[in-house]
Design an enzyme around this catalytic site. Structure first.
Site, PDB file in Angstrom:
ATOM      1  N   TYR A 148      44.008 -17.926  25.676  1.00 33.55           N
ATOM      2  CA  TYR A 148      43.035 -19.003  25.857  1.00 33.55           C
ATOM      3  C   TYR A 148      42.818 -19.286  27.337  1.00 33.55           C
ATOM      4  O   TYR A 148      43.692 -19.043  28.186  1.00 33.55           O
ATOM      5  CB  TYR A 148      43.461 -20.280  25.125  1.00 33.55           C
ATOM      6  N   CYS A 149      41.653 -19.792  27.658  1.00 40.80           N
ATOM      7  CA  CYS A 149      41.344 -20.300  28.992  1.00 40.80           C
ATOM      8  C   CYS A 149      40.770 -21.712  28.813  1.00 40.80           C
ATOM      9  O   CYS A 149      41.094 -22.384  27.828  1.00 40.80           O
ATOM     10  CB  CYS A 149      40.404 -19.363  29.755  1.00 40.80           C
ATOM     11  N   TRP A 150      39.951 -22.177  29.740  1.00 43.42           N
ATOM     12  CA  TRP A 150      39.493 -23.565  29.678  1.00 43.42           C
ATOM     13  C   TRP A 150      38.616 -23.832  28.460  1.00 43.42           C
ATOM     14  O   TRP A 150      38.866 -24.757  27.694  1.00 43.42           O
ATOM     15  CB  TRP A 150      38.744 -23.917  30.960  1.00 43.42           C
TER      16      TRP A 150
END
Length: 348
Positions: free
Chosen positions: A92-94
């Site tokens: 995951y990222c932002w």
């Protein structure tokens, strides 16, 4: 074709969760147990962002892509070389965009069944906020109250040793809750990280069994308790520890002994009481701190500050405080605390 995205509800089905955001984003908050593998570090993000604003999107992507590729290659080499063929990571990222997407692409090229978290950290954060509104109101809370020095936190620990469900908010917040409550060896978490840890703790409770929690104000140090948590606590039944003044002072001197090691720090915390106590009282307390006279200092703090505050706040904030079961004790040593915990359980 296997699905390449997953939702927050799918978290438990993965072998590892990888946080592709920058180190500073990871420190602020993260999914519990996530591995920090940034595709851009903080300095690189700043460089790419500046190029995007001052030059062009193309230049930012061209330079950023090289950085991302180098970082992903390093993570593959240093962290994931020993992973088996059937390893299944979630990245995951932002907001579930390019950073995690690039990482997933490389992992899937190797042959692993990697997935990207839909909506990224932002969806995780929405989930935490929603659950913190829902879960507290489903639990059978029991409030352990008592004036400062009643060893409430130690009683919670003793209750946990008896197999009871315990929510230690001060441990999660890394603060004892009072003006002198900052811990010498632990910094407070960010508000977001505290809420994630609180959610994780609440989600692990059995709603059919009592959950013991110490009476708290809305703030523990700089941490704010979620509104639903406050509402649930203030509507819950209470048990009040009524220890003798001597037992409380003995406990406080033991429990806060570390404050005597840094006079300047102790005096700075006493200064926080300006506006609540007279200047003369503040200066007297600072003089006692300079003399390492903790017993005398705590005696005055209890009589002039903590006890009056307790009487006002408990009766005002906790609906059932007036009906609380009272447990009297003159011993707040280890055996006395254990006895208080046993009585709380026996009376439940």
């Amino acid at each position: 074709m296997k699905k390449t995205t997953a939702t927050v509800a799918d978290l438990g089905s993965f072998d590892d969760v990888i946080d592709a955001r920058s180190p500073s984003e990871f420190v602020e908050d993260r999914i519990p147990g996530a591995l920090s593998c940034p595709v851009l570090d903080d300095d690189q993000r700043a460089i790419v962002g500046t190029i995007y604003k001052q030059q062009s999107s193309f230049e930012a992507k061209r330079i950023g892509a090289a950085m991302v590729a180098e970082n992903i290659a390093r993570h593959l080499r240093e962290q994931f070389q020993d992973k088996p063929r059937d390893w299944r990571p979630l990245v995951y990222c932002w907001r579930g965009g390019q950073r995690s997407g690039a990482f997933v692409t490389w992992l899937r090229m190797v042959g692993w069944d990697a997935c990207q978290l839909e909506g990224g950290y932002k969806n995780w954060r929405r989930h935490v906020i929603a659950e913190l509104e829902r879960i507290p109101l489903t639990l059978s809370l029991r409030i352990v109250s008592g004036p400062t020095g009643s060893a409430k936190t130690r009683v919670l620990e003793a209750l946990a040793q008896l197999g009871e469900q315990v929510l230690d908010l001060e441990d999660l917040a890394a603060h004892k809750g009072s003006v002198l409550g900052a811990l010498p060896d632990r910094k407070q978490p960010t508000q977001k990280l505290f809420e994630t840890q609180l959610y994780r703790t609440l989600a692990g409770f059995d709603a059919a069994r009592p959950v013991y929690v110490e009476a708290e104000s809305r703030k523990i140090g700089r941490i704010h308790l979620p509104e639903a948590m406050i509402r649930a606590m203030r509507a819950a039944p209470c048990v009040a520890i009524e220890a003798t003044r001597e037992a409380r002072l003995d406990f406080l001197v033991r429990d806060y002994a570390y404050l005597g090691d840094d006079v300047a720090l102790l005096q700075s915390r006493i200064d926080c009481l300006h506006g609540l106590q007279s200047n003369e009282t503040i200066e007297r307390w600072k003089a006692l701190a300079a003399e390492h006279a903790l017993p005398e200092l705590f005696a005055e703090l209890v009589d002039l500050h903590y006890d009056p505050l307790y009487r006002r706040s408990q009766n005002h904030n906790y609906v059932h405080f007036a009906d609380a079961r009272r447990i009297e004790t003159d011993d707040l040593g280890p055996q006395g605390i254990a006895a208080v915990a046993r009585q709380i359980v026996a009376d439940s």
